[in-house]
Design an enzyme around this catalytic site. Sequence first.
Site, PDB file in Angstrom:
ATOM      1  N   SER A 161       0.853  -1.192   0.000  1.00  0.00           N
ATOM      2  CA  SER A 161       0.000   0.000   0.000  1.00  0.00           C
ATOM      3  C   SER A 161       0.884   1.236   0.000  1.00  0.00           C
ATOM      4  O   SER A 161       2.088   1.146   0.242  1.00  0.00           O
ATOM      5  CB  SER A 161      -0.932   0.043   1.224  1.00  0.00           C
ATOM      6  OG  SER A 161      -1.951  -0.924   1.125  1.00  0.00           O
ATOM      7  N   SER A 202      -2.955  -3.460  -3.417  1.00  0.00           N
ATOM      8  CA  SER A 202      -2.323  -2.307  -2.786  1.00  0.00           C
ATOM      9  C   SER A 202      -3.376  -1.253  -2.470  1.00  0.00           C
ATOM     10  O   SER A 202      -4.165  -0.881  -3.326  1.00  0.00           O
ATOM     11  CB  SER A 202      -1.255  -1.719  -3.718  1.00  0.00           C
ATOM     12  OG  SER A 202      -0.572  -0.660  -3.114  1.00  0.00           O
ATOM     13  N   ASP A 207      -4.017   2.395  -2.041  1.00  0.00           N
ATOM     14  CA  ASP A 207      -3.334   3.625  -2.431  1.00  0.00           C
ATOM     15  C   ASP A 207      -4.277   4.804  -2.201  1.00  0.00           C
ATOM     16  O   ASP A 207      -5.155   5.090  -3.030  1.00  0.00           O
ATOM     17  CB  ASP A 207      -2.911   3.546  -3.895  1.00  0.00           C
ATOM     18  CG  ASP A 207      -2.102   2.292  -4.192  1.00  0.00           C
ATOM     19  OD1 ASP A 207      -1.477   1.756  -3.256  1.00  0.00           O
ATOM     20  OD2 ASP A 207      -2.108   1.830  -5.343  1.00  0.00           O
TER      21      ASP A 207
END
Length: 382
Positions: free
Chosen positions: A256, A294, A296
């Site tokens: 992340s 991830s 983000d």
Amino acid sequence: MTTTPPAAQRARDLGVPFDGTPGRWNAITDVPGVQVGYTTIVDGAPGEASVARTGVTAILPRGREGVGVPCAAGIHSLNGNGELTGRSWIEESGSLTLPIGITNSHAVGAVHAGIDEWTQAAHPELAAEWLLPVVGETWDGYLNQINARHVRPEHAIAAIESAATGPVTEGNVGGGTGMNCYGFKGGSGTASRVVVYGEREHTVGVFLQANFGSRNELRLAGRPLGRESAAPNPYEDAAWFVRDGERARVRGGSGSVIGIVITDAPLLPGQCEALARRVPLGLARTGTSGSHFSGDIFLACSTANAGAFTSSMPVTPVGDQPYESAEFVPWGRIDPFFEAVVQATEEAVANVLVAARDMVGRDGHANVALPHHEVCAAFATS
């Protein structure tokens, strides 16, 4: 818990070229009033039962004394496999009033409670109404025993109390202590850009907790350093990830990134959101395609217009209905600030990778830092 180490080398020191003009410290603290603090938790040898490689980062847009004075704010999520608390209220009110905390994925609650506790002690008038702290996270379970609850509320309080202006230590510190980025050791990083606007200068600062990207994606200033690197990549190559009792390889790009943008340019909440939307463009310059695995998430805020964007309970009589006013950059002239976000984000990623150091964590899991000699060779520096 360890003290913050001295400042490490940065990407510019190794010859990596970047566009734009940085501020004095090339950090988010170049924005007047911004303070950054860390609690870094490194405890236990790799073979011991309890191994901590984690921590807390605190970012205060107006410093400790300015907590409670709203900043115009906006949020953007590139991929939502992550968490940023307080997001609903920012989207509703367009304002941010409390310290920002960043930590590991399973410590969000502890940091949230710590910010609450600190605010109750330092600013009881705020706690008398409601507190919705902003806490972001990235997953450090490769190096850190993430379910061991190493992070406690007092660590968040210590990070806030240690927050200061000036140069910002990067790499294996704070919430970024146990993170990995592009298959190398990741962590905390920052950069800034100065924007000349008429007769005034404004600063745009970016801070990243970087735990994203696959090794083969990494590019610095256009050079494919990830593919060219001879460094080992145990994070992606070893079968260490345990799922349903079986060991498997983690998907490249998993992790992340939390990005915080702060500027002293006068902006409206919608314009702050627009700045947050530009963070992924800076990340993309370093190679990432934004993995499904991830989280983000990005927050941007403006420290201008102190006294505007308030949402506290009114104390004046019902018949007294005051107005607020705010100065702001016209939408048609905002592009230089977008450019500054992209440039500072790109450099912040590079600073994370250059400042980070090799680390061994739980179960003997190890990750290596981006080799400096490979960076120097790529950009023909000694």
